[in-house]
Design an enzyme around this catalytic site. Structure first.
Site, short mmCIF file in Angstrom:
data_model
loop_
_atom_site.label_atom_id
_atom_site.label_comp_id
_atom_site.label_asym_id
_atom_site.label_seq_id
_atom_site.Cartn_x
_atom_site.Cartn_y
_atom_site.Cartn_z
N ASP A 286 1.14 -1.16 -0.16
CA ASP A 286 0.05 -0.15 0.01
C ASP A 286 0.98 1.17 -0.04
OD1 ASP A 286 0.97 0.28 2.50
OD2 ASP A 286 -1.12 0.30 3.53
N HIS A 287 0.15 2.34 0.30
CA HIS A 287 1.38 3.63 0.33
C HIS A 287 2.29 3.70 1.27
CE1 HIS A 287 -2.41 4.18 2.85
NE2 HIS A 287 -1.50 5.19 3.58
N CYS B 291 2.52 -3.15 4.23
CA CYS B 291 1.86 -2.04 4.64
C CYS B 291 2.53 -1.67 5.74
CB CYS B 291 0.54 -2.27 4.60
SG CYS B 291 0.18 -3.60 6.53
N THR C 171 2.49 -1.79 9.15
CA THR C 171 2.89 -2.58 10.11
C THR C 171 2.73 -4.01 9.66
OG1 THR C 171 0.37 -2.77 10.53
CG2 THR C 171 1.48 -1.05 12.00
N GLY D 150 -2.75 -5.03 8.92
CA GLY D 150 -3.75 -4.61 8.02
C GLY D 150 -3.62 -5.85 6.53
N HIS E 56 6.83 -23.63 10.49
CA HIS E 56 5.70 -24.02 11.33
C HIS E 56 4.37 -23.90 10.86
CE1 HIS E 56 7.85 -24.32 15.78
NE2 HIS E 56 8.76 -24.60 14.74
N ARG F 6 6.19 -32.30 10.50
CA ARG F 6 5.54 -32.63 11.88
C ARG F 6 4.30 -31.56 12.35
NH1 ARG F 6 8.59 -29.85 16.26
NH2 ARG F 6 10.15 -28.27 15.12
N HIS F 7 4.51 -30.46 11.69
CA HIS F 7 3.47 -29.49 11.90
C HIS F 7 2.09 -29.39 11.04
CE1 HIS F 7 6.09 -27.28 14.64
NE2 HIS F 7 6.93 -27.44 13.68
C1 RB5 Z 1 -1.96 3.07 6.52
O1 RB5 Z 1 -1.67 4.25 7.16
C2 RB5 Z 1 -1.73 1.83 7.44
O2 RB5 Z 1 -2.93 1.97 8.20
C3 RB5 Z 1 -1.42 0.58 6.95
O3 RB5 Z 1 -0.32 0.59 5.90
C4 RB5 Z 1 -1.15 -0.55 7.59
O4 RB5 Z 1 -0.39 -0.47 8.69
C5 RB5 Z 1 -2.45 -1.22 8.12
O5 RB5 Z 1 -2.26 -2.04 8.97
#
Ligand code: RB5
Length: 153
Positions: free
Chosen positions: A12-13, A69, A71, A74, A102, A135-136
């Site tokens: 994503d951005h 993304c 984090t 999402g 695993h 094994r998993h």
């Molecule tokens: C975008 O701002 C952010 O929410 C997205 O990239 C991501 O981290 C969502 O989980």
């Protein structure tokens, strides 16, 4: 033994700045990339890219998928909504290994705001080179059974 050749890629951005570096790195170590990522300047919605990558993996257009993304959270939530897909979050090298060993993850989800680009590249490489440990298997079967039970309606 490395058998994976084609990787579906999405972002994503929040990962627009790192996408080309990551893609070029994967190509440089021998992978083919099917690119579904966002290249624009404004904001976009990560589920739109998660579903494209998940669909490509599900239908055999790529053996594995990578989603980035801000984090990784999402993208992971969205990709796991596609029936038949296992997407795993990854926040270090150890979880990259374990997602393959695993969990037999089809897709690895990473956070561009939580790692440097070289850390992202390294984690993806490690994950792609790590094999599932049989094994998993019984736990993966149980996950698939949960999915099947939810689909009865
Ligand atoms: C975008 O701002 C952010 O929410 C997205 O990239 C991501 O981290 C969502 O989980």
């Amino acid at each position: 033994m490395k058998t994976i050749k084609k990787v579906a890629f999405g972002n994503d951005h929040a990962a627009a700045e790192v996408r080309n570096t990551v893609k070029e790195y994967l190509i440089s170590i021998g992978y083919e990339i099917e690119d579904f990522g966002y290249e624009g300047n404004g904001n976009c919605d990560y589920p739109d890219y998660a579903v494209k990558v998940a669909d490509a993996v599900l239908h055999g257009k790529a053996e594995k998928g990578v989603l980035i993304c801000g984090t990784g959270i999402g993208m992971c939530i969205a990709a796991n909504k596609v029936k038949g897909i296992i997407a795993a979050p990854c926040w270090d090298e150890d979880t990259a290994v374990l997602a393959a060993q695993h969990n037999r993850a089809d897709i690895l989800c990473l956070g561009s705001r939580k790692a440097t680009v070289s850390e992202l590249c390294r984690r993806i490489k490690i994950w792609l080179e790590t094999s599932f440990e049989a094994r998993h298997e019984k736990r993966i079967i149980k996950i698939k059974e949960i999915e099947k039970a939810q689909c009865k309606a």
